[in-house]
Design a protein around this motif. Structure first.
Motif, PDB file in Angstrom:
ATOM      1  N   THR A 137       0.774  -1.217  -0.027  1.00  0.00           N
ATOM      2  CA  THR A 137       0.234   0.179  -0.121  1.00  0.00           C
ATOM      3  C   THR A 137       0.669   1.166  -0.006  1.00  0.00           C
ATOM      4  OG1 THR A 137      -0.125  -0.162   2.468  1.00  0.00           O
ATOM      5  CG2 THR A 137      -1.788  -1.167   1.184  1.00  0.00           C
ATOM      6  N   GLY A 138       2.076   1.240   0.375  1.00  0.00           N
ATOM      7  CA  GLY A 138       2.871   2.465   0.537  1.00  0.00           C
ATOM      8  C   GLY A 138       2.566   3.389   1.786  1.00  0.00           C
ATOM      9  N   GLU A 139       1.682   2.629   2.613  1.00  0.00           N
ATOM     10  CA  GLU A 139       1.314   3.535   3.801  1.00  0.00           C
ATOM     11  C   GLU A 139       2.226   3.556   4.932  1.00  0.00           C
ATOM     12  OE1 GLU A 139      -1.552   4.978   4.420  1.00  0.00           O
ATOM     13  OE2 GLU A 139      -2.305   4.766   2.305  1.00  0.00           O
ATOM     14  N   ILE A 140       2.428   4.330   5.664  1.00  0.00           N
ATOM     15  CA  ILE A 140       3.326   4.381   6.771  1.00  0.00           C
ATOM     16  C   ILE A 140       2.912   3.404   7.795  1.00  0.00           C
ATOM     17  CG2 ILE A 140       4.233   5.791   8.562  1.00  0.00           C
ATOM     18  CD1 ILE A 140       5.349   6.669   6.015  1.00  0.00           C
ATOM     19  N   SER A 141       3.979   2.700   8.343  1.00  0.00           N
ATOM     20  CA  SER A 141       3.532   1.560   9.329  1.00  0.00           C
ATOM     21  C   SER A 141       4.527   1.870  10.562  1.00  0.00           C
ATOM     22  CB  SER A 141       3.671   0.189   8.683  1.00  0.00           C
ATOM     23  OG  SER A 141       3.660  -0.699   9.594  1.00  0.00           O
TER      24      SER A 141
END
Lengths: 405, 228
Positions: free
Chosen positions: A173-177
């Motif tokens: 997703t490329g979301e920050i984790s």
């Protein structure tokens, strides 16, 4: 037998010269054995540092992963591959890993680094992570554990038990984790780049953090026979190279070191050639002196019927005996010198070669040093003796015997 | 009977043009089997050069040298070596034994070159040592033998290969008078008993007295050739 006796006794007609010649050839062999020992020592040390510290002797990745460490190129279903690796008879150990670039933050500072998700048990047989711990504990599977290098710990101004936040972007997703950890161990590999830029967490935590499910980026492998790792034609590489995945030797993922080793081999060759050239010139000189001293005698020998071939044979036999004595002396001395430095090391302190830090320089004793190198010495001595032998064979009896018949 | 040695109009020059010297000048000599011949003459008369030529150690500038009927000019280096080994024995003024070999081994060496089997070599060595009166001294190296004993080993070595002819260049020159005479008596005895051919170059009157034929050389030419 009589010819052998004659050649052997001839060596003792001028003991000082023979001893000096034997020392010249013998010490050249000692120097060569030691040089070879040093080169092998450096190579093994460098290769050992590379393969034993973290990388392993070979790695399996999704094809193209290593080109620019693109973490989207991961092995989605690693179990069948891992099963085949485990079943491969050439493989001694393996360890699956997740790799992701990320941000490591403490309450006081922030650092960029490469996050390794590792299987703590399997890593023990592959890498030096556990042995590199200088403070705290190794990973035990607990969710919040993280290991950092000492320089990074100093940069982040944290100590054991302090909070560390790791931030990465999820693969799909490329979301920050983000995940919160507590510093559980401080490591020191002795390789600055690694100590400054790596962080180790448990594999399942990394998979969840990066969003890989069961996926992994890398399987590090150790062979039963380390030499197999260098053989790109080995069945292992054939089996694990296809359109999907690639298996690479350390020669491939550490090309600079591999080139350096090749250069070191050329260095040994050049040193060997120079040493042998000097020894050869000394030997030729010594043989010529011996022949000039006995020119009258060679004249007599030819007069009574020794053929030119017989004279060549005698001079070659003398050279051969010098070579054998030199090799015995050189091998014995070379073994002891090399063994001493293998055990005690050459006190050069620690030094860095191509980013690899070597702690002292330990030579290596290998059997080839006492078979191959002496063989070359004997061969070279015989080649060096050809010219003086032919010279002796061409002595004209009437000229040599000018003083009498 | 075919001569063992025959030189036909042999010349040997050293140097070139103005510096050219004729060491031998049209020398024709025949040596028959069983002869005990002395080549005599003053220093520089060409004695050693003649022995070099008839021993196949040197080639003539012109003329021919036949050894047992073979023209040495037609032989290659190796053939000549083999010929010398099998047909000619040499005795040198300075003995010229191989210093690192014992008396026995010096005698054995030439038979080794001939390819004689070890047991026969050892038997022949014992026989030769007895002939020259050196029983019990075979294991001594030349340095531990007197000059006379060394020259006797040289005689034994020259004979060991059973040659057609023995060439000796001033064999008694380095020996005292009594030892020289004793050595000559041994050689004379071998000549008579075994019909071995001996050719000497010498200045020594005692050798001349014992020789059966005297070839006088002067300035490279045969001045006289007398048989007693």
């Amino acid at each position: 037998m009589l010819l052998l006796k004659l050649a052997w006794r001839n060596l003792f007609r001028n003991v000082r010269r023979t001893v000096l010649t034997v020392m010249l050839v013998g010490f050249s062999l000692v120097a060569l054995i030691l040089t070879d020992g040093i080169m092998i020592g450096i190579q093994e040390s460098m290769v050992g540092t590379i393969t034993e510290t973290l990388a392993g002797e070979a790695q399996i990745h999704r094809r193209g992963f290593l080109d620019d460490m693109d973490d989207e190129l991961y092995i989605t279903d690693p179990d069948p591959i891992i099963e085949r690796v485990a079943a491969n008879e050439a493989i001694a150990a393996y360890a699956p890993r997740v790799l992701s670039a990320g941000m490591i933050t403490s309450p006081y500072n922030i650092a960029g680094g490469l996050i390794y998700g590792v299987n703590a048990d399997r890593e023990v047989s592959i890498s030096k992570i556990k042995r590199a711990i200088v403070e705290g504990d190794y990973l035990s599977g607990s969710t919040r554990q993280i290991l950092l290098g000492k320089p990074m710990v100093e940069l982040l101004e944290v100590s054991l038990g302090d909070r560390i936040v790791v931030t990465v972007s999820e693969v799909e997703t490329g979301e920050i984790s983000q995940e919160l950890f507590r510093l559980s161990g401080i490591i020191e590999f002795g390789v600055p780049a690694m100590d400054e830029g790596l962080a180790f967490i448990n594999l399942d935590v990394a998979q969840r953090l990066v969003g890989l499910d069961e996926g992994i980026h890398e399987i590090a492998v150790r062979f039963k026979n380390p030499e197999d790792a260098k053989n790109r034609d080995h069945a292992f590489y054939r089996e694990f190279n296809n359109d999907e995945i690639e298996a690479l030797s350390w020669l491939d993922f550490s090309p600079a070191v591999s080139a350096l080793i090749e250069m070191a081999n050329y260095g040994t060759l050049i040193i060997g050639i120079v040493l042998f050239l000097l020894a050869t010139l000394g030997l030729i000189n010594s043989l010529f002196m011996s022949i000039y001293e006995r020119i009258y005698e060679f004249g007599v020998a030819k007069a009574i019927g020794t053929t030119p071939r017989g004279i060549v044979g005698l001079v070659m036999l003398e050279a051969f005996l010098i070579a054998i004595v030199s090799c015995v002396m050189g091998s014995v001395l070379g073994y002891h010198v090399n063994s001493w430095y293998e055990a005690n090391g050459i006190p050069l302190g620690s030094f860095e070669v191509e980013g690899v830090v070597l702690q002292g320089l330990y030579t290596k004793v290998v059997i080839e040093q006492f078979i191959t190198l002496p063989f070359y010495v004997v061969l070279l001595v015989l080649v060096a003796a050809i010219y003086p032998a032919i010279f002796a064979a061409r002595i004209v009896p009437a000229t040599a015997l000018q003083r009498s018949l | 009977m075919e001569p063992v040695i025959e030189t036909r109009n042999v010349c040997r020059y050293f140097g070139e043009d103005e510096t050219r010297v004729a060491a031998l000048d049209h020398v024709s000599v025949q040596i028959e089997r069983g002869e005990f011949t002395a080549v005599i003459g003053p220093s520089g008369s060409g004695k050693t050069t003649l022995l070099h030529l008839i021993g196949g150690l040197d080639n003539p500038s012109s003329g021919e040298v036949f050894l047992s009927g073979t023209n040495i000019a037609e032989m290659s280096g190796t053939e000549l070596s083999d010929f010398r080994r099998d047909h000619i024995g040499f005795i040198f003024q300075a003995y010229n034994l191989i210093p690192v070999l014992s008396a026995e081994e010096n005698i054995e060496y030439i038979m080794l070159l001939q390819g004689v089997p070890a047991n026969k070599r050892h038997e022949r060595v014992r026989e030769m040592l007895n002939l020259v009166g050196l029983e019990g001294l075979g294991d001594r190296r030349p340095a531990h033998l007197s000059g006379g004993q060394q020259q006797r080993v040289a005689v034994a070595r020259a004979m060991a290969s059973n040659p057609d002819i023995i060439l000796a260049d001033e064999p008694t020159a380095n020996l005292d008078s009594a030892t020289g005479v004793a050595l000559l008596d041994i050689m004379r005895q071998l000549n008579e008993e075994l019909e071995m051919t001996f050719v000497f170059s010498t200045h020594a009157q005692k050798i001349m007295d014992r020789a059966r034929r005297l070839v006088y050389l002067e300035d490279g030419k045969v001045e006289r050739d007398e048989s007693k």
